[in-house]
Scaffold this active site. Sequence first.
Site, mmCIF file in Angstrom:
data_model
loop_
_atom_site.group_PDB
_atom_site.id
_atom_site.type_symbol
_atom_site.label_atom_id
_atom_site.label_comp_id
_atom_site.label_asym_id
_atom_site.label_seq_id
_atom_site.Cartn_x
_atom_site.Cartn_y
_atom_site.Cartn_z
ATOM 1 N N PRO A 79 21.440 22.700 -39.258
ATOM 2 C CA PRO A 79 21.587 22.807 -37.656
ATOM 3 C C PRO A 79 21.618 21.396 -37.108
ATOM 4 O O PRO A 79 20.464 20.685 -37.422
ATOM 5 C CB PRO A 79 20.631 23.525 -37.252
ATOM 6 C CG PRO A 79 19.536 23.660 -38.341
ATOM 7 C CD PRO A 79 20.169 23.234 -39.710
ATOM 8 N N SER A 108 22.896 25.243 -34.261
ATOM 9 C CA SER A 108 21.848 25.182 -33.260
ATOM 10 C C SER A 108 21.706 25.803 -32.184
ATOM 11 O O SER A 108 23.026 25.835 -31.582
ATOM 12 C CB SER A 108 21.748 23.502 -33.070
ATOM 13 O OG SER A 108 20.757 23.020 -32.011
ATOM 14 N N TYR A 130 15.360 28.085 -31.677
ATOM 15 C CA TYR A 130 13.970 27.690 -31.032
ATOM 16 C C TYR A 130 13.383 28.677 -30.300
ATOM 17 O O TYR A 130 13.978 29.596 -29.683
ATOM 18 C CB TYR A 130 14.348 26.547 -30.162
ATOM 19 C CG TYR A 130 14.787 25.296 -30.642
ATOM 20 C CD1 TYR A 130 13.715 24.486 -31.705
ATOM 21 C CD2 TYR A 130 15.899 24.579 -30.761
ATOM 22 C CE1 TYR A 130 13.947 23.221 -32.333
ATOM 23 C CE2 TYR A 130 16.231 23.360 -31.437
ATOM 24 C CZ TYR A 130 15.242 22.871 -32.334
ATOM 25 O OH TYR A 130 15.562 21.516 -32.877
ATOM 26 N N THR A 156 13.028 27.490 -36.346
ATOM 27 C CA THR A 156 12.556 26.201 -36.623
ATOM 28 C C THR A 156 11.178 26.273 -36.174
ATOM 29 O O THR A 156 10.750 26.522 -35.093
ATOM 30 C CB THR A 156 13.125 25.110 -35.659
ATOM 31 O OG1 THR A 156 14.578 24.859 -36.300
ATOM 32 C CG2 THR A 156 12.646 23.754 -35.642
ATOM 33 N N ARG A 165 11.096 9.664 -29.765
ATOM 34 C CA ARG A 165 12.069 8.933 -30.535
ATOM 35 C C ARG A 165 12.385 7.575 -29.941
ATOM 36 O O ARG A 165 12.911 7.758 -28.708
ATOM 37 C CB ARG A 165 13.375 9.913 -30.648
ATOM 38 C CG ARG A 165 12.888 11.274 -31.542
ATOM 39 C CD ARG A 165 13.924 12.148 -31.493
ATOM 40 N NE ARG A 165 13.494 13.457 -31.943
ATOM 41 C CZ ARG A 165 14.067 14.541 -32.340
ATOM 42 N NH1 ARG A 165 15.396 14.911 -31.590
ATOM 43 N NH2 ARG A 165 13.416 15.506 -32.829
ATOM 44 N N LYS A 224 12.034 27.180 -40.856
ATOM 45 C CA LYS A 224 12.418 25.906 -41.371
ATOM 46 C C LYS A 224 11.287 24.975 -40.614
ATOM 47 O O LYS A 224 10.956 25.125 -39.666
ATOM 48 C CB LYS A 224 13.892 25.639 -40.600
ATOM 49 C CG LYS A 224 14.371 24.086 -41.124
ATOM 50 C CD LYS A 224 15.696 23.669 -40.235
ATOM 51 C CE LYS A 224 15.947 22.532 -40.479
ATOM 52 N NZ LYS A 224 15.521 21.501 -39.501
ATOM 53 N N HIS A 248 12.075 17.754 -40.487
ATOM 54 C CA HIS A 248 12.988 17.687 -39.226
ATOM 55 C C HIS A 248 13.724 16.514 -39.447
ATOM 56 O O HIS A 248 14.117 15.510 -38.235
ATOM 57 C CB HIS A 248 12.258 17.649 -37.789
ATOM 58 C CG HIS A 248 13.135 18.468 -36.910
ATOM 59 N ND1 HIS A 248 12.792 19.764 -36.364
ATOM 60 C CD2 HIS A 248 13.985 18.017 -36.142
ATOM 61 C CE1 HIS A 248 13.562 19.912 -35.364
ATOM 62 N NE2 HIS A 248 14.534 19.021 -34.979
ATOM 63 N N ARG A 283 21.396 13.014 -49.320
ATOM 64 C CA ARG A 283 22.496 11.981 -48.903
ATOM 65 C C ARG A 283 23.728 12.126 -49.770
ATOM 66 O O ARG A 283 24.939 11.487 -49.755
ATOM 67 C CB ARG A 283 21.933 10.502 -48.786
ATOM 68 C CG ARG A 283 21.193 10.115 -47.605
ATOM 69 C CD ARG A 283 21.777 10.469 -46.295
ATOM 70 N NE ARG A 283 20.896 10.366 -45.152
ATOM 71 C CZ ARG A 283 19.966 10.903 -44.598
ATOM 72 N NH1 ARG A 283 20.308 12.005 -44.980
ATOM 73 N NH2 ARG A 283 19.171 10.521 -43.541
ATOM 74 N N ARG A 303 22.550 14.639 -41.575
ATOM 75 C CA ARG A 303 23.610 13.584 -41.006
ATOM 76 C C ARG A 303 24.764 13.276 -41.706
ATOM 77 O O ARG A 303 25.572 12.618 -40.861
ATOM 78 C CB ARG A 303 22.535 12.104 -41.190
ATOM 79 C CG ARG A 303 21.187 12.079 -40.049
ATOM 80 C CD ARG A 303 20.674 11.014 -40.305
ATOM 81 N NE ARG A 303 19.305 10.866 -39.380
ATOM 82 C CZ ARG A 303 18.279 11.513 -39.274
ATOM 83 N NH1 ARG A 303 17.735 11.942 -40.663
ATOM 84 N NH2 ARG A 303 17.241 11.377 -38.369
#
Length: 356
Positions: A79, A108, A130, A156, A165, A224, A248, A283, A303
């Site tokens: 998500p 998501s 959420y 989550t 961040r 998760k 996360h 990856r 990603r």
Amino acid sequence: MTPAALSTTDFADRAKSVVPAEVWDFVEGGSGAEVTLAANIEAFDLIRVVPRVFSGVASPVTNATLLGTDVSAPLAVAPMAYQRLLHPEGELASARAAKSAGVPFTVSTFSSVSVEDVAATGALTWFQLYWFADRAVTADLVARAEDAGCRTLVLTADLPRMGKRLRDIRNGFTLPADVTAANLPETGRSSVVARHTDLLVDPALCWDDLAWLRARTRLRLVVKGVLDPADAKTAAGAGVDAIVVSNHGGRQLDGAVASAEALQDVLDAVAGRCDVLLDSGVRSGLDVLKAVALGADGVLLGRPVLWGLAADGQRGVADVLALVRDELADAMTLSGCRDVAAIRGLRCLVRSGGRR
């Protein structure tokens, strides 16, 4: 002519060249000093596979089963919010690519396309949930996911509030006017992602809430964001269908253990009572093989999917998923694994010679 992408990092390079710098930082960034973000990658690098020989593997079979559903490889799309930041079709493009690839797509809560529209693509759809301070909003999202035809709820657990961040703070990052949280009421929208999340998400989420959700929905239930084996044991005892070992993507507690490092202890605690998936740091197809060799039932890919989306929309996501599956098949051949079951029989050396 643009050369063919040979790794997911090639897609990352293309994505970085076409998206605004602040959007790139939103996608790539982690929390704090990004120690955990880096540790996720390092943890996979420290896993060494012991290949088998004379296995007679010419054409390995990557097909697997995730949460009772046949898939083309032991992976699902993780998500990820606000994908229209990266391409006008956003989640629609990613979901269509996942459908073509034969793997699940996780919508998501903060998707920039509604769960109904994503499910209408025909993709095997999971819905990431959420927990909202207004339980009526949570209940409505669960009902909508069920009505839309989602197969699985992914709750989550690791976001009582958004991690700090720093890239986004330094950039003053806000959502453009045409990118919104399509699953939420208009009054709940905000241009500042952290403020939006912290205003809506309930930091008091507890085990009683998980029990309420388990009793309320007929969908398969996944938690998760589990890293501690005691939490994994409690979740398994609460009747969840799967746990995702996840930090996360390095975007919550900076300094948290890497997901690949936490996996073995979680598996031991669960003791086969539910499936165990892994995300954060995946990856490549080789990473998929390593996770399964360590005992995971599959992985969530994050990603790299966004890199493909930014680079070339639906085709880019399809190319990323095909590349990861091809890398998995190549790694299976080179390690002597005829099928996914055989991967689970591989030995790995982890970190400073520690063995599984």
